[in-house]
Scaffold this motif. Structure first.
Motif, mmCIF file in Angstrom:
data_model
loop_
_atom_site.group_PDB
_atom_site.id
_atom_site.type_symbol
_atom_site.label_atom_id
_atom_site.label_comp_id
_atom_site.label_asym_id
_atom_site.label_seq_id
_atom_site.Cartn_x
_atom_site.Cartn_y
_atom_site.Cartn_z
ATOM 1 N N ASN A 19 56.649 81.221 37.325
ATOM 2 C CA ASN A 19 55.243 81.077 36.964
ATOM 3 C C ASN A 19 54.790 82.164 35.996
ATOM 4 O OD1 ASN A 19 52.208 81.922 37.836
ATOM 5 N ND2 ASN A 19 52.503 79.695 37.802
ATOM 6 N N ILE A 20 55.161 83.396 36.266
ATOM 7 C CA ILE A 20 54.736 84.516 35.422
ATOM 8 C C ILE A 20 55.348 84.423 34.028
ATOM 9 C CG2 ILE A 20 54.963 87.024 35.150
ATOM 10 C CD1 ILE A 20 54.576 87.140 38.261
ATOM 11 N N ARG A 28 57.226 82.732 28.020
ATOM 12 C CA ARG A 28 58.664 82.781 27.783
ATOM 13 C C ARG A 28 59.333 81.626 28.532
ATOM 14 N NH1 ARG A 28 57.296 87.275 30.196
ATOM 15 N NH2 ARG A 28 58.957 87.064 31.726
ATOM 16 N N PRO A 29 59.202 80.392 28.012
ATOM 17 C CA PRO A 29 59.735 79.234 28.736
ATOM 18 C C PRO A 29 61.243 79.275 28.937
ATOM 19 C CG PRO A 29 58.993 78.585 26.548
ATOM 20 C CD PRO A 29 58.553 80.000 26.760
ATOM 21 N N LEU A 33 63.075 78.957 32.631
ATOM 22 C CA LEU A 33 64.166 78.048 32.992
ATOM 23 C C LEU A 33 65.368 78.823 33.531
ATOM 24 C CD1 LEU A 33 63.972 75.458 30.098
ATOM 25 C CD2 LEU A 33 63.224 75.183 32.475
ATOM 26 N N ARG A 34 65.618 79.971 32.968
ATOM 27 C CA ARG A 34 66.725 80.794 33.476
ATOM 28 C C ARG A 34 66.420 81.235 34.907
ATOM 29 N NH1 ARG A 34 67.345 86.179 32.874
ATOM 30 N NH2 ARG A 34 65.840 86.281 31.174
ATOM 31 N N TYR A 35 65.196 81.664 35.163
ATOM 32 C CA TYR A 35 64.809 82.064 36.516
ATOM 33 C C TYR A 35 64.863 80.870 37.473
ATOM 34 C CZ TYR A 35 62.845 86.144 34.094
ATOM 35 O OH TYR A 35 62.663 87.259 33.313
ATOM 36 N N ALA A 36 64.495 79.696 36.981
ATOM 37 C CA ALA A 36 64.516 78.494 37.816
ATOM 38 C C ALA A 36 65.934 78.173 38.280
ATOM 39 C CB ALA A 36 63.927 77.306 37.055
ATOM 40 N N ALA A 60 58.053 74.300 31.168
ATOM 41 C CA ALA A 60 59.047 75.102 30.449
ATOM 42 C C ALA A 60 60.030 74.201 29.704
ATOM 43 C CB ALA A 60 59.790 76.015 31.419
ATOM 44 N N GLN A 61 60.436 73.107 30.338
ATOM 45 C CA GLN A 61 61.346 72.174 29.664
ATOM 46 C C GLN A 61 60.677 71.585 28.430
ATOM 47 O OE1 GLN A 61 62.016 69.880 33.247
ATOM 48 N NE2 GLN A 61 64.198 70.404 33.192
#
Length: 72
Positions: A19-20, A28-29, A33-36, A60-61
């Motif tokens: 979210n942040i 920073r989408p 996605l990396r964090y997801a 983000a996608q």
């Protein structure tokens, strides 16, 4: 763990990282996605948090040009 009356877990922190990464003018989408990738939706126990997380991932996608992924 409880701190200041609020429950924090590894899953909660990972949801917030996604979210942040999308918040504010300097979103920073790709980072979101990396964090997801560190979180499985099945690990999110609260339906409202799961829904918000899914919206964040879809956003983000979309922002990274994956409109097909954002629709699924």
């Amino acid at each position: 763990m409880r701190a200041y009356g609020t429950a924090f877990s590894v899953v909660d922190v990972r949801i917030q990282k996604v979210n942040i990464a999308l918040a504010g003018e300097d979103a920073r989408p790709a980072d979101a996605l990396r964090y997801a990738g560190d979180l499985r939706v099945e690990d999110i126990s609260r339906p409202a948090h799961s829904a918000a997380y899914r919206v964040d991932v879809a956003q983000a996608q979309y922002q990274t040009g994956d409109s097909e992924g954002a629709r699924s």
